[in-house]
Design a protein around this motif. Sequence first.
Motif, PDB file in Angstrom:
ATOM      1  N   HIS A 257     -68.087  27.141 -21.120  1.00 56.73           N
ATOM      2  CA  HIS A 257     -68.585  28.517 -21.010  1.00 56.73           C
ATOM      3  C   HIS A 257     -68.848  29.112 -22.385  1.00 56.73           C
ATOM      4  CE1 HIS A 257     -65.689  27.838 -17.560  1.00 56.73           C
ATOM      5  NE2 HIS A 257     -66.873  27.772 -17.018  1.00 56.73           N
ATOM      6  N   THR A 258     -69.804  30.016 -22.408  1.00 60.80           N
ATOM      7  CA  THR A 258     -70.106  30.744 -23.633  1.00 60.80           C
ATOM      8  C   THR A 258     -69.875  32.229 -23.369  1.00 60.80           C
ATOM      9  OG1 THR A 258     -72.435  31.064 -23.054  1.00 60.80           O
ATOM     10  CG2 THR A 258     -71.879  29.068 -24.272  1.00 60.80           C
ATOM     11  N   GLU A 259     -69.451  32.943 -24.392  1.00 60.20           N
ATOM     12  CA  GLU A 259     -69.205  34.377 -24.236  1.00 60.20           C
ATOM     13  C   GLU A 259     -69.550  35.069 -25.540  1.00 60.20           C
ATOM     14  OE1 GLU A 259     -68.199  35.906 -21.413  1.00 60.20           O
ATOM     15  OE2 GLU A 259     -67.082  37.713 -21.967  1.00 60.20           O
ATOM     16  N   LEU A 260     -70.466  36.016 -25.471  1.00 64.29           N
ATOM     17  CA  LEU A 260     -70.862  36.779 -26.648  1.00 64.29           C
ATOM     18  C   LEU A 260     -69.826  37.845 -26.967  1.00 64.29           C
ATOM     19  CD1 LEU A 260     -74.592  37.144 -25.618  1.00 64.29           C
ATOM     20  CD2 LEU A 260     -73.856  36.158 -27.800  1.00 64.29           C
TER      21      LEU A 260
ATOM     22  N   PHE B 104     -63.398  33.976 -22.071  1.00 57.88           N
ATOM     23  CA  PHE B 104     -63.820  35.333 -21.719  1.00 57.88           C
ATOM     24  C   PHE B 104     -63.066  36.358 -22.569  1.00 57.88           C
ATOM     25  CE2 PHE B 104     -64.700  32.392 -18.340  1.00 57.88           C
ATOM     26  CZ  PHE B 104     -66.065  32.558 -18.238  1.00 57.88           C
ATOM     27  N   ILE B 105     -63.696  37.510 -22.762  1.00 56.78           N
ATOM     28  CA  ILE B 105     -63.191  38.439 -23.783  1.00 56.78           C
ATOM     29  C   ILE B 105     -62.987  39.839 -23.227  1.00 56.78           C
ATOM     30  CG2 ILE B 105     -64.284  37.241 -25.724  1.00 56.78           C
ATOM     31  CD1 ILE B 105     -66.379  39.570 -25.609  1.00 56.78           C
ATOM     32  N   THR B 106     -62.244  40.618 -23.967  1.00 54.48           N
ATOM     33  CA  THR B 106     -62.066  42.035 -23.666  1.00 54.48           C
ATOM     34  C   THR B 106     -63.205  42.832 -24.298  1.00 54.48           C
ATOM     35  OG1 THR B 106     -60.632  42.139 -25.590  1.00 54.48           O
ATOM     36  CG2 THR B 106     -59.567  41.846 -23.452  1.00 54.48           C
ATOM     37  N   GLU B 107     -63.306  44.118 -23.931  1.00 54.28           N
ATOM     38  CA  GLU B 107     -64.556  44.832 -24.225  1.00 54.28           C
ATOM     39  C   GLU B 107     -64.776  45.177 -25.691  1.00 54.28           C
ATOM     40  OE1 GLU B 107     -64.603  48.207 -21.604  1.00 54.28           O
ATOM     41  OE2 GLU B 107     -63.598  49.492 -23.048  1.00 54.28           O
TER      42      GLU B 107
ATOM     43  N   TYR C 212     -59.366  40.267 -27.549  1.00 56.80           N
ATOM     44  CA  TYR C 212     -58.829  38.964 -27.174  1.00 56.80           C
ATOM     45  C   TYR C 212     -59.912  38.076 -26.582  1.00 56.80           C
ATOM     46  CZ  TYR C 212     -54.158  41.103 -27.450  1.00 56.80           C
ATOM     47  OH  TYR C 212     -53.027  41.733 -27.873  1.00 56.80           O
ATOM     48  N   VAL C 213     -59.755  36.792 -26.848  1.00 59.68           N
ATOM     49  CA  VAL C 213     -60.442  35.741 -26.090  1.00 59.68           C
ATOM     50  C   VAL C 213     -59.340  35.065 -25.282  1.00 59.68           C
ATOM     51  CG1 VAL C 213     -61.731  33.584 -26.227  1.00 59.68           C
ATOM     52  CG2 VAL C 213     -62.065  35.343 -27.962  1.00 59.68           C
ATOM     53  N   VAL C 214     -59.565  34.783 -24.010  1.00 55.31           N
ATOM     54  CA  VAL C 214     -58.509  34.166 -23.214  1.00 55.31           C
ATOM     55  C   VAL C 214     -58.806  32.697 -22.931  1.00 55.31           C
ATOM     56  CG1 VAL C 214     -57.935  36.356 -22.113  1.00 55.31           C
ATOM     57  CG2 VAL C 214     -59.457  34.720 -20.937  1.00 55.31           C
ATOM     58  N   ALA C 215     -57.740  32.012 -22.515  1.00 61.13           N
ATOM     59  CA  ALA C 215     -57.826  30.589 -22.189  1.00 61.13           C
ATOM     60  C   ALA C 215     -56.733  30.297 -21.174  1.00 61.13           C
ATOM     61  CB  ALA C 215     -57.616  29.750 -23.451  1.00 61.13           C
ATOM     62  N   GLY C 216     -57.103  29.702 -20.031  1.00 66.51           N
ATOM     63  CA  GLY C 216     -56.106  29.378 -19.004  1.00 66.51           C
ATOM     64  C   GLY C 216     -56.205  27.918 -18.599  1.00 66.51           C
TER      65      GLY C 216
ATOM     66  N   LEU D 149     -61.607  30.551 -13.405  1.00 67.23           N
ATOM     67  CA  LEU D 149     -62.457  31.416 -14.220  1.00 67.23           C
ATOM     68  C   LEU D 149     -61.764  32.755 -14.406  1.00 67.23           C
ATOM     69  CD1 LEU D 149     -65.851  30.273 -12.756  1.00 67.23           C
ATOM     70  CD2 LEU D 149     -65.254  30.214 -15.175  1.00 67.23           C
ATOM     71  N   SER D 150     -62.352  33.612 -15.214  1.00 63.13           N
ATOM     72  CA  SER D 150     -61.691  34.879 -15.496  1.00 63.13           C
ATOM     73  C   SER D 150     -62.692  35.883 -16.043  1.00 63.13           C
ATOM     74  CB  SER D 150     -60.565  34.665 -16.516  1.00 63.13           C
ATOM     75  OG  SER D 150     -61.073  34.277 -17.766  1.00 63.13           O
TER      76      SER D 150
END
Lengths: 659, 659
Positions: B110-113, B162-165, B169-173, B226-227
Amino acid sequence: MKPFNQTFLLLTVTAACWLPACKPNNAATAVSGDAAAKAYVAPGKYDEFYNFVSGGFSGQLSVYGLPSGRLLRVIPVFSVDPEKGYGYSENSKGMLNTSHGFVPWDDLHHTELSQTNGEVDGRWVFANANNTPRVARVDLKTFRTAEIIELPNSAGNHSSPFITENTEYVVAGTRFSVPIGDNQDVPISSYKQNFKGSLSFISVDKGTGNMDIAFQLQTPGVNFDLSHAGKGPSHGWFFFSCYNSEQANTLLEVNASQRDKDFILAVNWKKAEEYLKAGKGVKKNVKYSRSRYDERSHMTKSEMLNEVTVLDPAVLKDICYFIPCPKSPHGCDVDPSGEYIVGSGKLAALVPVFSYTKIQKAIADKAYDGEFEGIPVIKYEAALYGEVQKPGLGPLHTEFDGKGNAYTSFFVSSEIVKWNIKELKVLDRVPTYYSIGHLCVPGGDSRKPNAKYVIAYNKITKDRYLPTGPELAQSAQLFDISGDKMQLILDFPTIGEPHYAQAIAADLVSKNSTKLYKIEENTNTYVTKGEKEAKVVREGNKVHVYATSIRSHFAPDNIEGVKVGDEVYFHVTNLEQDWDIPHGFAVKGANNAELLIMPGETQTLKWVPEKPGVYPFYCTDFCSALHQEMSGYIRVSAPGNNVPLSFSLGKTNDAEAVR
Amino acid sequence: MKPFNQTFLLLTVTAACWLPACKPNNAATAVSGDAAAKAYVAPGKYDEFYNFVSGGFSGQLSVYGLPSGRLLRVIPVFSVDPEKGYGYSENSKGMLNTSHGFVPWDDLHHTELSQTNGEVDGRWVFANANNTPRVARVDLKTFRTAEIIELPNSAGNHSSPFITENTEYVVAGTRFSVPIGDNQDVPISSYKQNFKGSLSFISVDKGTGNMDIAFQLQTPGVNFDLSHAGKGPSHGWFFFSCYNSEQANTLLEVNASQRDKDFILAVNWKKAEEYLKAGKGVKKNVKYSRSRYDERSHMTKSEMLNEVTVLDPAVLKDICYFIPCPKSPHGCDVDPSGEYIVGSGKLAALVPVFSYTKIQKAIADKAYDGEFEGIPVIKYEAALYGEVQKPGLGPLHTEFDGKGNAYTSFFVSSEIVKWNIKELKVLDRVPTYYSIGHLCVPGGDSRKPNAKYVIAYNKITKDRYLPTGPELAQSAQLFDISGDKMQLILDFPTIGEPHYAQAIAADLVSKNSTKLYKIEENTNTYVTKGEKEAKVVREGNKVHVYATSIRSHFAPDNIEGVKVGDEVYFHVTNLEQDWDIPHGFAVKGANNAELLIMPGETQTLKWVPEKPGVYPFYCTDFCSALHQEMSGYIRVSAPGNNVPLSFSLGKTNDAEAVR
């Protein structure tokens, strides 16, 4: 003497192209209204042509659809490809063996489609490695690299892999001359005494495509650049361009640009065959690798060979003739009739066209300007059909449309120029953005071009696309040449550097495309043809996992009894027999790439676990609605631990046998 | 119990899509007349959006232009890239260090800007490695991987990055639970006792982007999938989907599909921060790597870290709540308002929408259905806003247009469905070819989507493009969603498997793009800032070549005195200060990849020659009309030979010093 100041002048012209006048907005205005419709391939519709584009410093070969410019596939050839496990799996890593050991990278410069009767036949595409000299054959049934052969006595294999009109030979010539033979540890300054070039003629088996080095020609120490075979009347001859006839060994940009003319070397390979048959070749002790991929066993057979036969054209007369060619020749292209040989001096402002008929007459008449290291030099005028005057600056490469016209790329003036071969008259010119290298017309170096398009493979990208930091994709441009005038219809970026490319009508390839491997034909030593045969076998410190994959599980999916210090071999057979249902395989922490296993294939991943623990493995290629569930665990214990070897699938209490 | 037969029914529906009715000709008829004009970007014109597409099992990140679908760049992240020397040069190989050693491959999902105030800001794009758990940060000034951090206590890092606004944080599960702690060598069948999941919260420094693991939450042994973060009112919360709440450890396709509902885990990370601040975390001894690339020194600093702080939400109350979600949840998506959380059960035939407000009320009211391993389970109805009825089969993932509508991908019924969030009403549906996974609307998971397009990233390709043997490119499809109805305008193939992707308006990135590195800012230990400073220095058996490259030569280009047994380090500084003038560097026979050196950069290639001889090196990236001349020689002698170390440029007799 080459006027060196002019060289700098030419470079300045290139530089001028970065002025605002060359910027995208202006370029776009050159695109007429129907370009979108011409380049567009609607969803679900197919492209008309396959375009096999060299990946340059990527070492790979890219396949684009035309006219859409869509990247259909990157075929790993000379570089490892972690995406496909190429160079990492036990099956494929032998493909990158060389006499220097395992080499993970090369610089793939040119592609050449196999031909029958001088027409592209869609069986194979060949490619050359420039850095560690090799030639590869890619099978167009499977789009996989089927064979790679290394070239001894070679360095900088650039004038390759051009072929004869029935694919009798693929050739390879040295761009960098090097000391050859027993003592190679000589001063670089002894270039003129000790450095030699060589031209390899690699035979291709008609049925299997298997390659062997039939013979090599040892040549003076010059830099061979490009080449093309004769065809039709000139079949039996091969033409190689060369630069650095100054035999400089340092600061070549100055020292190899001194002479007004370098050479095209005309090679009578049928004559060479006669000498070979007569035992005139000298067997040399060398070391080079040859690796073949077998699509039944899904394994590479890699071997080291140790002999090559060398012919000396300075001694064995009538094989080689030099023809003077202006200003550091690059392209060396033979028209569809086989009569005209177009030279392209990369620092020149004209294009010389040589006549095969006149060359034969010059040889018969001994119309020579002396010799160069024992090889006759034909008088320029005696070989020349004529010159295209003021065509542009810095011609590099020419292809043909089969209607009497030639298309030449001009690096310095950044354009494609269409001209009539017989008349030597310029008919049309279009700018390219920026600084075109090679170009390609489908079948454009064969006897029967399919001249709907010409594609420019450009060397500089700059502002053609959205910026991506300091590093930019390379740029290609598609022109419609079905009318009198060339029409730009599409810019498309490419992977790596697109040196040369060839294109072919889609149906010549698509009709033979393999969709899957039949499981019953799989002869891999470690194949598992059904889930019930899945097993785990210990042989000393080697643990062989005979596994299967099918939507959506591996068998076995729980494995225990592996110890730190073991070498674990996952032999995974994909039991699917449906098109486009590959499975992937990876295990956490592996110092290796994944496996990507096509239907019916067996692929093997080696894993050396370093710590005790439980390691998940899973399918890396989304295969079904339950793909996320396609996973398993392998337990690794400390060396002294007595956990017995066991394996299971679906047994929820203890790990037991699959069966 | 999940109706298992229905699962097979759903799979059968997928299979039906291979019937002739789904073939390209039919698909193409769905394309209306103006599609070509909408997808076409004329030569020299720019695309409107950058599309950052995960490369899946390639391990890399691909950048496409939209609407053209052109591949602008492949950014190497988790796999080696011989094309760019990534993972091979001395500068970059530290980027792929892990606690398992050097890992040449991973599976980027996954990619997240990065976001500021909930809007994509164009600074960085993050990516996750699924196999050997890691998170990467790519700098969008340079389009290069700037940092990679490994995740201890993790396996199958899927619900990431995935990230907070505000990119706090970037998360990882963990997708795969594993034994965590001192004794990891336990029976796989002890899953329920010993296997745990973990959720990592990685802090991101506002200025530099530098990443650290702020804390981990230890969770029950389930499979997080996912998150997405809350936003606006729900900022401070994170939502993770999970499957395998059955805690099966074998044949998951059956055993992890038993329960009718799995969970979404709602995490109050602000509460977790409070516990952390209060010292409630437990410091665990672990081992994980962090590598950062410095764009001034052009070097990687790679270090091994050994501590992480873990919070236990079963003990520390009010951090975690489970919410039941039907049938193996996959996507877990929060709408732009932050109020609605959309769950997507991949085996479901409805889409549940949860309400942040109702979740808060349920927690206040303790509207629980007991606990799952110490974590409260909120009653389904108490958290539910409503269900979209009969939307399609197998929902996977939802993005938003900011106008109150959602777009959900359905793998099994192979379609995108547009529906109204408040009304829960289906508004439109379009088929996808074939079997869509994720989808992407530019900014579609942010507070301000830029909803001109939706892109389908499909899992099956089959007959969408010209065949390329058993292995096919993956397929994406572009739809115009500016009107009420979705309109298919383009099919484009992708590199690797496109799991998830994000897109951003071009100018947010292009305006900051770095064109070159300033040579005066280069702090590399081995930089050579001018040709006169070029030199070759021996230190024991190490030979350091301080070289420069500029059109069209290397300095030095003749080197002698190297011995077999030496380690040669070519430190090449590209002196160019012009955009898009990289030079390449390769030496014959190297067991290494090339260097590709951007203007102003210093890159280092290690070479261990194995035989005496003279080895050519050359520029691998066409740079000027005299590029072919950009080459040199290095002489290697036997260990006993007394050839002195020397180097030169332009000295045609003996090898002497450059200066």
